[in-house]
Design a protein around this motif. Structure first.
Motif, PDB file in Angstrom:
ATOM      1  N   ALA A  85       0.835  -1.207   0.000  1.00  0.00           N
ATOM      2  CA  ALA A  85       0.000   0.000   0.000  1.00  0.00           C
ATOM      3  C   ALA A  85       0.867   1.253   0.000  1.00  0.00           C
ATOM      4  N   SER A  86       1.951   1.233   0.779  1.00  0.00           N
ATOM      5  CA  SER A  86       2.847   2.394   0.808  1.00  0.00           C
ATOM      6  C   SER A  86       3.614   2.528  -0.503  1.00  0.00           C
ATOM      7  N   LEU A  87       3.947   1.395  -1.110  1.00  0.00           N
ATOM      8  CA  LEU A  87       4.605   1.429  -2.420  1.00  0.00           C
ATOM      9  C   LEU A  87       3.666   2.024  -3.463  1.00  0.00           C
ATOM     10  N   ASP A  88       2.416   1.632  -3.385  1.00  0.00           N
ATOM     11  CA  ASP A  88       1.413   2.155  -4.310  1.00  0.00           C
ATOM     12  C   ASP A  88       1.186   3.651  -4.094  1.00  0.00           C
ATOM     13  N   ALA A  89       1.422   4.106  -2.849  1.00  0.00           N
ATOM     14  CA  ALA A  89       1.238   5.531  -2.534  1.00  0.00           C
ATOM     15  C   ALA A  89       2.442   6.375  -2.939  1.00  0.00           C
ATOM     16  N   GLY A  90       3.495   5.727  -3.447  1.00  0.00           N
ATOM     17  CA  GLY A  90       4.630   6.489  -3.956  1.00  0.00           C
ATOM     18  C   GLY A  90       5.929   6.326  -3.197  1.00  0.00           C
ATOM     19  N   LEU A  91       5.969   5.459  -2.180  1.00  0.00           N
ATOM     20  CA  LEU A  91       7.196   5.257  -1.414  1.00  0.00           C
ATOM     21  C   LEU A  91       8.205   4.472  -2.253  1.00  0.00           C
ATOM     22  N   SER A  92       9.454   4.907  -2.240  1.00  0.00           N
ATOM     23  CA  SER A  92      10.475   4.211  -3.027  1.00  0.00           C
ATOM     24  C   SER A  92      10.803   2.861  -2.403  1.00  0.00           C
ATOM     25  N   MET A  93      11.365   1.970  -3.199  1.00  0.00           N
ATOM     26  CA  MET A  93      11.674   0.628  -2.725  1.00  0.00           C
ATOM     27  C   MET A  93      12.708   0.645  -1.603  1.00  0.00           C
ATOM     28  N   ILE A  94      13.691   1.524  -1.705  1.00  0.00           N
ATOM     29  CA  ILE A  94      14.724   1.603  -0.665  1.00  0.00           C
ATOM     30  C   ILE A  94      14.115   2.050   0.659  1.00  0.00           C
ATOM     31  N   LEU A  95      13.304   3.104   0.614  1.00  0.00           N
ATOM     32  CA  LEU A  95      12.655   3.586   1.835  1.00  0.00           C
ATOM     33  C   LEU A  95      11.660   2.558   2.370  1.00  0.00           C
ATOM     34  N   LEU A  96      11.047   1.817   1.468  1.00  0.00           N
ATOM     35  CA  LEU A  96      10.122   0.757   1.893  1.00  0.00           C
ATOM     36  C   LEU A  96      10.860  -0.301   2.705  1.00  0.00           C
ATOM     37  N   LEU A  97      11.994  -0.748   2.202  1.00  0.00           N
ATOM     38  CA  LEU A  97      12.773  -1.772   2.906  1.00  0.00           C
ATOM     39  C   LEU A  97      13.268  -1.256   4.252  1.00  0.00           C
ATOM     40  N   ILE A  98      13.705   0.002   4.268  1.00  0.00           N
ATOM     41  CA  ILE A  98      14.192   0.590   5.526  1.00  0.00           C
ATOM     42  C   ILE A  98      13.053   0.716   6.535  1.00  0.00           C
ATOM     43  N   SER A  99      11.927   1.262   6.086  1.00  0.00           N
ATOM     44  CA  SER A  99      10.810   1.545   6.992  1.00  0.00           C
ATOM     45  C   SER A  99      10.137   0.283   7.508  1.00  0.00           C
ATOM     46  N   TRP A 100       9.878  -0.665   6.611  1.00  0.00           N
ATOM     47  CA  TRP A 100       9.069  -1.826   6.972  1.00  0.00           C
ATOM     48  C   TRP A 100       9.871  -3.002   7.510  1.00  0.00           C
ATOM     49  N   PHE A 101      11.150  -3.057   7.208  1.00  0.00           N
ATOM     50  CA  PHE A 101      11.916  -4.235   7.609  1.00  0.00           C
ATOM     51  C   PHE A 101      13.139  -3.893   8.466  1.00  0.00           C
ATOM     52  N   VAL A 102      13.988  -3.007   7.981  1.00  0.00           N
ATOM     53  CA  VAL A 102      15.233  -2.727   8.697  1.00  0.00           C
ATOM     54  C   VAL A 102      14.967  -2.120  10.068  1.00  0.00           C
ATOM     55  N   VAL A 103      14.206  -1.042  10.107  1.00  0.00           N
ATOM     56  CA  VAL A 103      13.964  -0.343  11.377  1.00  0.00           C
ATOM     57  C   VAL A 103      13.218  -1.222  12.389  1.00  0.00           C
ATOM     58  N   PRO A 104      12.097  -1.858  12.028  1.00  0.00           N
ATOM     59  CA  PRO A 104      11.406  -2.699  13.019  1.00  0.00           C
ATOM     60  C   PRO A 104      12.243  -3.878  13.522  1.00  0.00           C
ATOM     61  N   ILE A 105      12.990  -4.515  12.620  1.00  0.00           N
ATOM     62  CA  ILE A 105      13.794  -5.675  13.034  1.00  0.00           C
ATOM     63  C   ILE A 105      14.919  -5.246  13.973  1.00  0.00           C
ATOM     64  N   VAL A 106      15.609  -4.165  13.612  1.00  0.00           N
ATOM     65  CA  VAL A 106      16.684  -3.660  14.478  1.00  0.00           C
ATOM     66  C   VAL A 106      16.112  -3.234  15.829  1.00  0.00           C
ATOM     67  N   ALA A 107      14.986  -2.523  15.806  1.00  0.00           N
ATOM     68  CA  ALA A 107      14.359  -2.067  17.052  1.00  0.00           C
ATOM     69  C   ALA A 107      13.932  -3.251  17.915  1.00  0.00           C
ATOM     70  N   ALA A 108      13.441  -4.314  17.287  1.00  0.00           N
ATOM     71  CA  ALA A 108      13.010  -5.497  18.038  1.00  0.00           C
ATOM     72  C   ALA A 108      14.192  -6.162  18.739  1.00  0.00           C
ATOM     73  N   PHE A 109      15.314  -6.265  18.046  1.00  0.00           N
ATOM     74  CA  PHE A 109      16.504  -6.874  18.659  1.00  0.00           C
ATOM     75  C   PHE A 109      17.080  -5.979  19.757  1.00  0.00           C
ATOM     76  N   VAL A 110      17.068  -4.667  19.520  1.00  0.00           N
ATOM     77  CA  VAL A 110      17.539  -3.733  20.554  1.00  0.00           C
ATOM     78  C   VAL A 110      16.648  -3.836  21.788  1.00  0.00           C
ATOM     79  N   GLY A 111      15.339  -3.892  21.569  1.00  0.00           N
ATOM     80  CA  GLY A 111      14.405  -4.032  22.683  1.00  0.00           C
ATOM     81  C   GLY A 111      14.611  -5.328  23.441  1.00  0.00           C
ATOM     82  N   GLN A 112      14.879  -6.388  22.706  1.00  0.00           N
ATOM     83  CA  GLN A 112      15.124  -7.685  23.348  1.00  0.00           C
ATOM     84  C   GLN A 112      16.340  -7.615  24.270  1.00  0.00           C
TER      85      GLN A 112
END
Length: 278
Positions: free
Chosen positions: A231-258
């Motif tokens: 949905a965010s890709l369809d709204a105009g988000l670039s693929m790089i920002l999509l990967l950072i926003s949806w995967f890199v940041v949450p995964i890193v934050a989850a491990f840091v929180g752990q």
């Protein structure tokens, strides 16, 4: 010989009333026909169904032998009419709530994105449907993106903390969208929310910074079926920002929180909190 009990259980009347109250079917003056489309107003559907259930409980067996005829008329038509007349007012209220949230998100994107993400991070492992809430209040744009990111944050946290303490099937099921499997853990070990909310807060920041957007239909899904990212890709988000926003940041934050909450602050033991209780 025993006489069979033909008293209706009320499920048909409840479904019929809820259908009428949903507003799915509308009259089109241009074609002079009734047209069914969409999902209607989910909040009004639930209200109408609740009224129908209340009427059935109130009536009980008072209709006696004519229940099979009287119950559909009184409950089905009665509750349906109430829902029908409530529909325009409930729709205006839910639309106003959605507009208010969307407006505040525009004025204070980071703060509102964090609040929305945290709300949906909690809702996804509660009995409340995130999809229903997103559709009901018509979250759109960045607010829908923040809601989906909150769901995604909880998904990532559960996967990260589950894969060593649960069977692979449990972790896979969570990754595929069965986050509500962990509902018993929420009620018995509410501290499970700490890493979820932490990850949601961190993950919501890129939503505001990169204008990660969505639709009412995508708001409650998160990473499930990649609905949120697409949905965010369809709204105009670039693929790089999509990967950072949806995967890199949450995964890193989850491990840091752990590491932070389990290893450093020692707030909980992963096996005790994240072990599947079903």
């Amino acid at each position: 010989m025993a006489i069979p009990n033909y008293l209706p259980d009320g499920s048909g009347e409840i479904c019929g009333a809820a259908f009428v109250g949903s507003g799915v079917v509308k009259f089109n003056p241009d074609t002079a026909t009734y047209i069914g489309a969409g999902t209607g107003d989910i909040i009004n559907t639930m209200i109408t169904a609740s009224i129908a259930v209340g009427m059935i409980l109130l009536i009980g067996e008072k209709f006696g032998s004519v229940a099979i005829v009287a119950t559909p008329i009184v409950v089905g038509i009665g509750a349906g009419l109430i829902g029908y007349y409530l529909y325009p007012y409930i729709t205006k209220i839910t639309a106003a709530i959605g507009d208010l949230i969307n407006t505040f998100t525009t004025l204070q994107p980071i703060l509102m994105s964090i609040l929305i993400a945290c709300s949906f991070a909690f809702l996804i492992i509660s009995p409340i449907s995130t999809v229903a809430i997103g559709m009901a209040i018509q979250l759109n744009g960045v607010s829908a993106g923040a809601a989906a990111m909150g769901v995604a944050a909880t998904t990532v946290v559960l996967v990260v903390n589950s894969w060593k303490v649960n069977k692979p099937g449990v972790t896979l099921a969570i990754a595929l969208g069965a986050m509500k499997m962990m509902m018993p853990n929420l009620f018995r070990k509410p501290i499970i929310l700490v890493p979820c909310l932490f990850t949601a807060i961190i993950s919501a920041i890129p939503v505001a910074l990169f204008s990660v957007s969505g639709t009412p239909a995508s708001a409650g899904f998160g990473l499930v079926g990649l609905v949120g990212p697409l949905a965010s890709l369809d709204a105009g988000l670039s693929m790089i920002l999509l990967l950072i926003s949806w995967f890199v940041v949450p995964i890193v934050a989850a491990f840091v929180g752990q590491i932070l909450f389990e290893k450093i602050l020692k707030l909980y033991d992963r096996k005790d909190v994240f072990e599947f209780l079903g």
